[in-house]
Design a protein around this motif. Structure first.
Motif, PDB file in Angstrom:
ATOM      1  N   ARG A   1      46.813  25.054   4.563  1.00 12.76           N
ATOM      2  CA  ARG A   1      45.729  25.642   3.771  1.00 12.76           C
ATOM      3  C   ARG A   1      45.551  27.088   4.212  1.00 12.76           C
ATOM      4  O   ARG A   1      45.500  27.378   5.406  1.00 12.76           O
ATOM      5  CB  ARG A   1      44.422  24.869   3.978  1.00 12.76           C
ATOM      6  N   ALA A   2      45.419  28.002   3.260  1.00 13.53           N
ATOM      7  CA  ALA A   2      45.231  29.417   3.582  1.00 13.53           C
ATOM      8  C   ALA A   2      43.940  29.606   4.367  1.00 13.53           C
ATOM      9  O   ALA A   2      42.915  28.977   4.071  1.00 13.53           O
ATOM     10  CB  ALA A   2      45.208  30.260   2.307  1.00 13.53           C
ATOM     11  N   GLY A   3      43.980  30.463   5.368  1.00  8.58           N
ATOM     12  CA  GLY A   3      42.831  30.652   6.250  1.00  8.58           C
ATOM     13  C   GLY A   3      41.597  31.159   5.528  1.00  8.58           C
ATOM     14  O   GLY A   3      40.473  30.729   5.829  1.00  8.58           O
ATOM     15  N   HIS A   4      41.767  32.080   4.571  1.00  9.70           N
ATOM     16  CA  HIS A   4      40.592  32.631   3.888  1.00  9.70           C
ATOM     17  C   HIS A   4      39.906  31.590   3.010  1.00  9.70           C
ATOM     18  O   HIS A   4      38.750  31.772   2.618  1.00  9.70           O
ATOM     19  CB  HIS A   4      41.006  33.842   3.029  1.00  9.70           C
ATOM     20  N   ALA A   5      40.625  30.480   2.697  1.00  7.12           N
ATOM     21  CA  ALA A   5      40.060  29.455   1.817  1.00  7.12           C
ATOM     22  C   ALA A   5      39.737  28.162   2.570  1.00  7.12           C
ATOM     23  O   ALA A   5      39.401  27.160   1.944  1.00  7.12           O
ATOM     24  CB  ALA A   5      41.029  29.159   0.676  1.00  7.12           C
ATOM     25  N   PHE A   6      39.818  28.170   3.904  1.00  5.49           N
ATOM     26  CA  PHE A   6      39.545  26.965   4.693  1.00  5.49           C
ATOM     27  C   PHE A   6      38.094  27.034   5.187  1.00  5.49           C
ATOM     28  O   PHE A   6      37.731  27.906   5.982  1.00  5.49           O
ATOM     29  CB  PHE A   6      40.509  26.893   5.888  1.00  5.49           C
TER      30      PHE A   6
ATOM     31  N   PHE B   1      34.449  40.071   0.846  1.00  4.36           N
ATOM     32  CA  PHE B   1      35.590  40.300  -0.039  1.00  4.36           C
ATOM     33  C   PHE B   1      36.648  39.203   0.026  1.00  4.36           C
ATOM     34  O   PHE B   1      37.624  39.231  -0.711  1.00  4.36           O
ATOM     35  CB  PHE B   1      36.240  41.650   0.286  1.00  4.36           C
ATOM     36  N   GLY B   2      36.482  38.238   0.923  1.00  2.00           N
ATOM     37  CA  GLY B   2      37.430  37.138   1.022  1.00  2.00           C
ATOM     38  C   GLY B   2      38.805  37.570   1.506  1.00  2.00           C
ATOM     39  O   GLY B   2      39.811  36.957   1.161  1.00  2.00           O
ATOM     40  N   LEU B   3      38.857  38.634   2.327  1.00  3.84           N
ATOM     41  CA  LEU B   3      40.129  39.155   2.808  1.00  3.84           C
ATOM     42  C   LEU B   3      40.230  39.065   4.320  1.00  3.84           C
ATOM     43  O   LEU B   3      39.246  39.269   5.027  1.00  3.84           O
ATOM     44  CB  LEU B   3      40.304  40.624   2.389  1.00  3.84           C
ATOM     45  N   HIS B   4      41.435  38.747   4.803  1.00  8.04           N
ATOM     46  CA  HIS B   4      41.745  38.806   6.228  1.00  8.04           C
ATOM     47  C   HIS B   4      42.554  40.061   6.481  1.00  8.04           C
ATOM     48  O   HIS B   4      43.533  40.336   5.781  1.00  8.04           O
ATOM     49  CB  HIS B   4      42.597  37.598   6.653  1.00  8.04           C
TER      50      HIS B   4
ATOM     51  N   VAL C   1      47.841  52.154   6.159  1.00  9.50           N
ATOM     52  CA  VAL C   1      48.463  51.056   5.415  1.00  9.50           C
ATOM     53  C   VAL C   1      47.978  49.744   6.026  1.00  9.50           C
ATOM     54  O   VAL C   1      48.124  49.520   7.232  1.00  9.50           O
ATOM     55  CB  VAL C   1      49.993  51.137   5.464  1.00  9.50           C
ATOM     56  N   LEU C   2      47.405  48.889   5.203  1.00  2.84           N
ATOM     57  CA  LEU C   2      46.819  47.633   5.669  1.00  2.84           C
ATOM     58  C   LEU C   2      47.652  46.459   5.184  1.00  2.84           C
ATOM     59  O   LEU C   2      48.137  46.458   4.055  1.00  2.84           O
ATOM     60  CB  LEU C   2      45.388  47.480   5.151  1.00  2.84           C
ATOM     61  N   LEU C   3      47.812  45.455   6.041  1.00  5.84           N
ATOM     62  CA  LEU C   3      48.382  44.177   5.632  1.00  5.84           C
ATOM     63  C   LEU C   3      47.224  43.196   5.535  1.00  5.84           C
ATOM     64  O   LEU C   3      46.545  42.922   6.530  1.00  5.84           O
ATOM     65  CB  LEU C   3      49.418  43.693   6.649  1.00  5.84           C
ATOM     66  N   LEU C   4      46.976  42.696   4.323  1.00  5.05           N
ATOM     67  CA  LEU C   4      45.811  41.863   4.058  1.00  5.05           C
ATOM     68  C   LEU C   4      46.237  40.521   3.502  1.00  5.05           C
ATOM     69  O   LEU C   4      47.294  40.385   2.887  1.00  5.05           O
ATOM     70  CB  LEU C   4      44.886  42.553   3.051  1.00  5.05           C
ATOM     71  N   GLN C   5      45.366  39.525   3.702  1.00  6.59           N
ATOM     72  CA  GLN C   5      45.568  38.210   3.111  1.00  6.59           C
ATOM     73  C   GLN C   5      44.326  37.839   2.322  1.00  6.59           C
ATOM     74  O   GLN C   5      43.193  38.090   2.757  1.00  6.59           O
ATOM     75  CB  GLN C   5      45.808  37.142   4.178  1.00  6.59           C
ATOM     76  N   GLY C   6      44.541  37.279   1.138  1.00  3.52           N
ATOM     77  CA  GLY C   6      43.407  36.852   0.335  1.00  3.52           C
ATOM     78  C   GLY C   6      43.865  35.994  -0.821  1.00  3.52           C
ATOM     79  O   GLY C   6      45.063  35.819  -1.059  1.00  3.52           O
ATOM     80  N   GLY C   7      42.914  35.446  -1.562  1.00  2.09           N
ATOM     81  CA  GLY C   7      43.237  34.621  -2.714  1.00  2.09           C
ATOM     82  C   GLY C   7      43.851  35.451  -3.823  1.00  2.09           C
ATOM     83  O   GLY C   7      43.425  36.574  -4.083  1.00  2.09           O
TER      84      GLY C   7
END
Length: 647
Positions: A257-262, A390-393, A418-424
């Motif tokens: 499961r993605a971390g931002h959605a757990f 913002f629901g971003l890691h 430059v950012l590396l982001l994770q999100g839905g």
């Protein structure tokens, strides 16, 4: 003390603050305005008239229209065509830089660069090339393209409005085209034939897969029975750690499961996929009791091995006392079991080798560059509440061509990072737009609305026709087009407000009265008289070149709009002193103020490519200086040809 002296003191302090960079340029400009009011240089009742100036309104409208182009699917159409050029660097540069030159003439040049920056990054990646060789020519091309029309760049809008205040007649939409297009074509030819060789090639390949090869930075950590993390939510875990360490995924029952959605609580046996270096690893072990997931795998392998050994011993005892034939059969059976055991070990070994790098597929990672107008500038991930709001890691940050090693919660973002982001997937585009970040690369991220492409083009074309046939003033025509863009849904209202670059609007609104004070106090006349005295024994063209050089240097250390505002009164005073037409002098300021090729701070386009290209401050002049000379050598004769000194 004379008013002109006070103006010089205010402007000197303002320019020093611009160069220092400690405070944002809009705050410096506002301080200059209020200081001028308190010193009596600007009447109090006229202090804020600059914010209603047609130049300010026009810039705001152009910014909204440009964002509408970004949202309407232009980038998808262009990318599809550009990516067909193949591996030849010359063709890549020709198509990319040529396209941005054309686009910068019909929209804000920063917006044009924003459209093509992701395309250039994708092109570099597909051909395994350093993006640095493409991005600086792309940025400089956007500056050159802005010279061609009224709306291409703020200095053109400012100079057009200033001409209206002096002569009663503004420059039109395409008044800049003969000179601007010639200069743009000459600059483009120089970049394609010679200039690209002067661009530093960064081996680090900032913002490429090599920069953010996530599998080399992610670790799998296991929640044990005695772990403090057992029973905590991810938010509670972050609070326990007092540190921002992104949990990219939670693996439970072989399902990830993605971390931002757990949003559940952690349980024994959960595997956390996290971004963690040696310091963070120690913190995770000490404060949360987490340990490497591979230890758990090794324990299981050990248990399986022990069970197999016990079964083998039992089988060996059962075979004792059997007949020879039975022994032979038993041996064959044992060999079969041994072969099967070897196959299992080989399979496990192969799986272990395959898992040597952590699998990041499906984590919805996106790279984005922080724009100069981003709300993230000078703020930390904690202040922004990036995950909660913002629901971003935030996974990693790269700056100046290298990945930052400091802790994520300590990083204050800068333009060009430059950012590396994770999100839905569904929220990524909206979140990045709200934050003021430009996506560079992502998985399955749709940015445009192709069905609105023709609508946005039609709206813009109608505004241009209204300006060409003098049906409406530029500020009114473009504001009406921006309004219709919002009403028909090309651009959501919230994004329309976000598109208006607040710092630039404040800069223009504040500096317009200060620039007028330079003229009304006699300061501009004093500078013009000094230049006239210096050039009295020389042809007028020498003074024009001096004005051009002075304006170009100024635009590289302060915002180009501020340079145009300050130099326009001086240009008009020079024209009056020579009893010549004001047009060639104003046109010289328009061209030179827009050609800030020497530094990354002179123009937003230069700043925007600094992070993705991995450039350093001193890299820009290597291409920028010879390009500036080419621009001046071509521009001065063209200005005198199209706009003669004597009307």
């Amino acid at each position: 003390m004379a008013d002109s002296t006070l103006v010089f003191i205010v402007l000197g302090a303002t320019l020093a603050a611009f160069v220092w960079g400690r405070f944002r340029y809009d705050l410096v400009a506002l301080a200059a305005l209020l200081g001028s009011v308190m010193l009596g240089l600007v009447p109090g009742e006229e202090a804020f008239l600059g914010f209603g100036h047609p130049a300010v309104i026009t810039v705001a409208a152009v910014l909204v229209l440009s964002r509408g182009f970004e949202r309407s699917g232009v980038v998808d159409v262009i990318a599809e065509q550009v990516l067909r050029v193949g591996e030849r660097l010359f063709l890549q540069l020709l198509v990319l830089t040529g396209t941005v030159v054309v686009l910068s003439g019909i929209m804000n040049n920063v917006g044009a660069l924003a459209l093509l920056l992701p395309v250039a990054m994708r092109l570099a990646r597909e051909h395994d090339a350093s993006p640095s060789i493409l991005l600086m020519p792309l940025a400089f091309g956007s500056l050159l393209g802005g010279l061609t029309t009224l709306i291409g760049t703020p200095p053109n809008i400012i100079i057009a409005s200033y001409r209206g205040s002096v002569t009663g007649d503004n420059f039109g939409m395409f008044s800049f085209f003969p000179v601007g297009a010639t200069v743009a074509m000459a600059g483009l030819a120089f970049i394609l034939l010679i200039g690209w060789r002067l661009v530093p090639q960064r081996a680090g390949k900032a913002s490429t897969e090599a920069m953010f090869d996530t599998a080399h930075y992610l670790v799998e950590l296991r929640v044990g029975e005695d772990s403090k993390a057992n029973g905590l939510s991810l938010r509670e875990l972050q609070q326990e750690l007092e540190e921002t360490i992104p949990v990219l995924a939670v693996v439970r029952d072989e399902r990830r499961r993605a971390g931002h959605a757990f949003f559940g609580v952690l349980q024994e046996g959960d595997i956390l996929l996290m971004e963690a270096g040696p310091e963070e690893m120690k913190l995770l072990e000490d404060k949360a009791g987490l340990r490497l997931g591979k230890d758990a795998e090794e324990d299981k392998e050990k248990e399986v091995k022990e069970v197999e050994e016990k079964e083998a011993k039992k089988a060996k005892k059962a075979k004792k006392g059997s007949r020879t034939h039975q022994k032979n059969e038993g041996s064959s059976g044992e060999e079969n079991r041994r072969d099967k055991g070897n196959e299992k070990q080989d399979k496990k070994k192969k799986e272990k080798e395959e898992k040597s790098g952590v699998d990041t597929e499906g984590l919805q990672l996106v790279e984005a560059v922080v724009r100069t107008d981003s709300m993230m500038v000078n703020r930390t991930v904690t202040q922004l509440r990036l995950h909660n709001q913002f629901g971003l890691h935030l996974v990693a940050v790269a700056r100046d061509g290298g990945r930052l090693k400091q802790r994520l919660h300590e990083i204050r973002f800068r333009p060009g990072d430059v950012l590396l982001l994770q999100g839905g997937e569904s929220e990524l585009a909206e979140s990045l737009a709200t934050l003021g970040c430009l996506p560079l690369a992502s998985r399955n991220l749709t940015l445009g609305q192709p069905r609105m492409l023709l609508v946005s083009i039609a709206i813009f074309a109608a505004a241009i026709l209204a300006m060409i046939f003098d049906l409406l003033p530029a500020a009114v025509a473009l504001s009406l087009a921006a309004l219709v863009t919002l009403l028909v849904g090309v651009l959501p209202l919230r994004e329309g407000y976000q598109a208006i670059d607040g710092p630039v609007i404040v800069l223009l609104g504040a500096m317009i009265p200060v620039g007028e004070a330079l003229e009304t106090s006699g300061g501009a006349a004093l500078i013009a008289e000094a230049m006239l005295a210096w050039g009295s024994e020389w042809p007028v063209i020498v003074t024009l070149i001096g004005l051009f050089v002075l304006s170009m240097v100024l635009s590289n250390i302060v915002n180009n709009a501020a340079a145009a505002l300050l130099m326009a009164p001086i240009a008009a005073s020079l024209a009056s002193g020579f009893d010549a037409s004001v047009d060639p002098f104003l046109m010289a300021v328009a061209v030179s103020a827009s050609c800030a090729f020497l530094t990354p701070i002179g123009h937003q386009s230069n700043t925007l490519v600094m992070g993705p290209g991995g450039y350093r401050f001193g890299d820009y002049w290597k291409l920028g200086l010879p390009l500036s000379l080419v621009v001046m050598v071509v521009a001065i004769p063209m200005i005198l040809l199209v706009w003669p000194l004597q009307e």
